[in-house]
Design a protein around this motif. Structure first.
Motif, PDB file in Angstrom:
ATOM      1  N   UNK A 122      30.743  38.223  52.116  1.00  0.00           N
ATOM      2  CA  UNK A 122      31.889  39.024  51.494  1.00  0.00           C
ATOM      3  C   UNK A 122      32.963  37.939  51.511  1.00  0.00           C
ATOM      4  N   UNK A 123      33.686  38.008  50.383  1.00  0.00           N
ATOM      5  CA  UNK A 123      34.890  36.995  50.126  1.00  0.00           C
ATOM      6  C   UNK A 123      35.909  37.872  49.713  1.00  0.00           C
ATOM      7  N   UNK A 124      37.125  37.475  50.194  1.00  0.00           N
ATOM      8  CA  UNK A 124      38.445  38.260  49.931  1.00  0.00           C
ATOM      9  C   UNK A 124      39.516  37.241  49.874  1.00  0.00           C
ATOM     10  N   UNK A 125      40.442  37.456  48.809  1.00  0.00           N
ATOM     11  CA  UNK A 125      41.534  36.525  48.404  1.00  0.00           C
ATOM     12  C   UNK A 125      42.678  37.485  48.277  1.00  0.00           C
ATOM     13  N   UNK A 126      43.871  36.934  48.762  1.00  0.00           N
ATOM     14  CA  UNK A 126      45.203  37.601  48.581  1.00  0.00           C
ATOM     15  C   UNK A 126      45.962  36.504  47.726  1.00  0.00           C
ATOM     16  N   UNK A 127      46.316  36.826  46.499  1.00  0.00           N
ATOM     17  CA  UNK A 127      47.193  36.151  45.730  1.00  0.00           C
ATOM     18  C   UNK A 127      48.589  36.133  46.238  1.00  0.00           C
ATOM     19  N   UNK A 128      49.093  35.472  47.158  1.00  0.00           N
ATOM     20  CA  UNK A 128      50.378  35.769  47.466  1.00  0.00           C
ATOM     21  C   UNK A 128      51.561  35.261  46.623  1.00  0.00           C
ATOM     22  N   UNK A 178      33.374  35.219  33.727  1.00  0.00           N
ATOM     23  CA  UNK A 178      33.196  35.756  32.609  1.00  0.00           C
ATOM     24  C   UNK A 178      33.381  37.289  33.013  1.00  0.00           C
ATOM     25  N   UNK A 179      33.706  37.999  32.012  1.00  0.00           N
ATOM     26  CA  UNK A 179      33.680  39.539  32.176  1.00  0.00           C
ATOM     27  C   UNK A 179      35.540  39.983  32.336  1.00  0.00           C
ATOM     28  N   UNK A 180      35.517  41.164  32.654  1.00  0.00           N
ATOM     29  CA  UNK A 180      37.053  41.596  32.910  1.00  0.00           C
ATOM     30  C   UNK A 180      37.263  41.409  34.100  1.00  0.00           C
ATOM     31  N   UNK A 181      36.432  41.317  35.267  1.00  0.00           N
ATOM     32  CA  UNK A 181      36.807  41.310  36.501  1.00  0.00           C
ATOM     33  C   UNK A 181      36.501  39.582  36.892  1.00  0.00           C
ATOM     34  N   UNK A 182      36.145  38.757  35.834  1.00  0.00           N
ATOM     35  CA  UNK A 182      36.058  37.355  36.105  1.00  0.00           C
ATOM     36  C   UNK A 182      34.917  37.074  37.234  1.00  0.00           C
ATOM     37  N   UNK A 183      33.707  37.485  37.023  1.00  0.00           N
ATOM     38  CA  UNK A 183      32.601  37.253  37.991  1.00  0.00           C
ATOM     39  C   UNK A 183      32.235  35.943  37.602  1.00  0.00           C
ATOM     40  N   UNK A 184      31.542  34.990  38.457  1.00  0.00           N
ATOM     41  CA  UNK A 184      31.536  33.543  38.614  1.00  0.00           C
ATOM     42  C   UNK A 184      29.854  33.454  38.689  1.00  0.00           C
ATOM     43  N   UNK A 185      29.352  32.505  38.018  1.00  0.00           N
ATOM     44  CA  UNK A 185      28.128  31.943  38.142  1.00  0.00           C
ATOM     45  C   UNK A 185      28.278  30.540  38.466  1.00  0.00           C
ATOM     46  N   UNK A 186      27.883  29.770  39.556  1.00  0.00           N
ATOM     47  CA  UNK A 186      28.211  28.395  39.844  1.00  0.00           C
ATOM     48  C   UNK A 186      26.872  27.693  40.451  1.00  0.00           C
ATOM     49  N   UNK A 187      26.987  26.376  40.297  1.00  0.00           N
ATOM     50  CA  UNK A 187      26.031  25.609  41.022  1.00  0.00           C
ATOM     51  C   UNK A 187      26.766  24.843  42.232  1.00  0.00           C
ATOM     52  N   UNK A 196      32.376  40.461  41.673  1.00  0.00           N
ATOM     53  CA  UNK A 196      33.665  40.849  42.010  1.00  0.00           C
ATOM     54  C   UNK A 196      33.609  42.645  42.042  1.00  0.00           C
ATOM     55  N   UNK A 197      34.088  42.837  43.224  1.00  0.00           N
ATOM     56  CA  UNK A 197      34.166  44.387  43.339  1.00  0.00           C
ATOM     57  C   UNK A 197      35.786  44.847  42.634  1.00  0.00           C
ATOM     58  N   UNK A 198      36.639  43.816  42.987  1.00  0.00           N
ATOM     59  CA  UNK A 198      37.984  44.000  42.135  1.00  0.00           C
ATOM     60  C   UNK A 198      38.528  42.713  42.169  1.00  0.00           C
ATOM     61  N   UNK A 199      39.166  42.551  41.095  1.00  0.00           N
ATOM     62  CA  UNK A 199      40.081  41.315  40.708  1.00  0.00           C
ATOM     63  C   UNK A 199      41.236  41.612  40.073  1.00  0.00           C
ATOM     64  N   UNK A 200      42.464  41.727  40.627  1.00  0.00           N
ATOM     65  CA  UNK A 200      43.834  42.104  39.833  1.00  0.00           C
ATOM     66  C   UNK A 200      44.457  40.941  40.249  1.00  0.00           C
ATOM     67  N   UNK A 201      45.984  41.064  39.950  1.00  0.00           N
ATOM     68  CA  UNK A 201      46.978  40.108  40.361  1.00  0.00           C
ATOM     69  C   UNK A 201      47.171  39.660  41.645  1.00  0.00           C
ATOM     70  N   UNK A 202      46.775  40.536  42.657  1.00  0.00           N
ATOM     71  CA  UNK A 202      47.103  40.314  43.664  1.00  0.00           C
ATOM     72  C   UNK A 202      46.112  40.131  44.700  1.00  0.00           C
ATOM     73  N   UNK A 203      44.747  40.728  44.547  1.00  0.00           N
ATOM     74  CA  UNK A 203      43.524  40.690  45.177  1.00  0.00           C
ATOM     75  C   UNK A 203      42.428  40.633  44.536  1.00  0.00           C
ATOM     76  N   UNK A 204      41.402  39.981  45.306  1.00  0.00           N
ATOM     77  CA  UNK A 204      40.135  39.547  44.845  1.00  0.00           C
ATOM     78  C   UNK A 204      39.102  40.163  46.217  1.00  0.00           C
ATOM     79  N   UNK A 205      38.048  40.835  45.716  1.00  0.00           N
ATOM     80  CA  UNK A 205      37.168  41.091  46.711  1.00  0.00           C
ATOM     81  C   UNK A 205      35.671  40.900  46.062  1.00  0.00           C
ATOM     82  N   UNK A 206      34.801  40.024  46.720  1.00  0.00           N
ATOM     83  CA  UNK A 206      33.631  39.445  45.927  1.00  0.00           C
ATOM     84  C   UNK A 206      32.555  39.468  46.781  1.00  0.00           C
ATOM     85  N   UNK A 207      31.226  39.578  46.455  1.00  0.00           N
ATOM     86  CA  UNK A 207      29.996  39.597  47.262  1.00  0.00           C
ATOM     87  C   UNK A 207      29.336  38.452  46.609  1.00  0.00           C
ATOM     88  N   UNK A 208      29.566  37.225  47.245  1.00  0.00           N
ATOM     89  CA  UNK A 208      28.588  36.072  46.682  1.00  0.00           C
ATOM     90  C   UNK A 208      27.222  36.023  47.407  1.00  0.00           C
TER      91      UNK A 208
END
Length: 209
Positions: A138-144, A37-46, A90-102
């Motif tokens: 801390x989680x990071x993702x590069x959308x290559x 949800x939200x503009x940065x696509x935060x997640x709530x999961x089980x 998600x601290x940042x979540x754009x077309x190339x990068x996502x940095x999140x604190x789970x």
């Protein structure tokens, strides 16, 4: 013009980690699902996670720090599973990068299974322990490309409550891997169904007639 709120969408993740228990490396297998949800696509999961700690004290792995846990003719293998509610901020979540604190909070069960060294059979002195693990990382993702990217995470697990088993379940965790995106499946489907030209870089395009 009123702003359009981002839609709530489903989320699904395979979560395979390496971790450490009492300085021994183990595998943590997991799967979780929920919503974004939200503009940065935060997640709530089980999620559901399980650990098989059986090989820690096998004879082929003799070490001085493990020898004190051997009691003549058996060793204790420990298996654990737990369910966990996770919030990905998600601290940042754009077309190339996502940095999140789970951040995670869960509950599960650990089993201490005394096992014979001679016959590799379980001895009837099994202990069961309830535990409540808290985890933060801390989680990071590069959308290559549109189809796949690279991801990495690291964090720490702290068991705030446990019973019956004298076992330290605290420990760090980490993972480095490849992330596959749903666009790979949808692009292949369009190629099969309509013959569109597909690419990991550009959206599908109809073939020129």
């Amino acid at each position: 013009m009123p702003s359009v709120r981002p839609k709530i969408r489903p989320a699904f993740n395979l979560d395979f980690r390496n971790s450490f228990l009492e300085h021994q490396r183990i595998n943590v297998w997991g799967v979780n699902a929920g919503v974004t949800y939200g503009t940065k696509r935060h997640q709530i999961t089980l999620g559901y996670y399980w650990i098989n700690y059986a090989t820690y004290l096998r004879l082929i792995d003799w070490r001085r720090d493990a020898a004190r846990r051997i009691n003549l003719d058996y060793y204790t293998r420990t298996d654990m599973w737990f369910m966990s509610v996770m919030y990905w901020w998600n601290l940042t979540n754009n077309k190339k990068w996502m940095v999140s604190i789970p951040v995670e909070a869960g509950g599960g069960v650990a089993y201490a299974l005394p096992t014979s060294l001679n016959k590799e059979v379980q001895i009837d002195r099994t202990q069961r322990s309830f535990l409540v693990p808290l985890q933060i990382g801390v989680y990071g993702q590069w959308r290559a490309t549109r189809w796949a990217g690279l991801s990495a995470q690291m964090g720490y697990r702290f068991a705030v409550f446990r019973t019956a088993i004298n076992q330290n379940f605290n420990g760090s965790y980490y993972s480095i891997g490849i992330t596959i995106y749903p666009t790979l499946a949808t692009d292949i489907w369009r190629w099969v169904k309509t013959g569109d030209r597909i690419s990991p870089v550009h959206p599908p395009k109809p073939r020129e007639k």
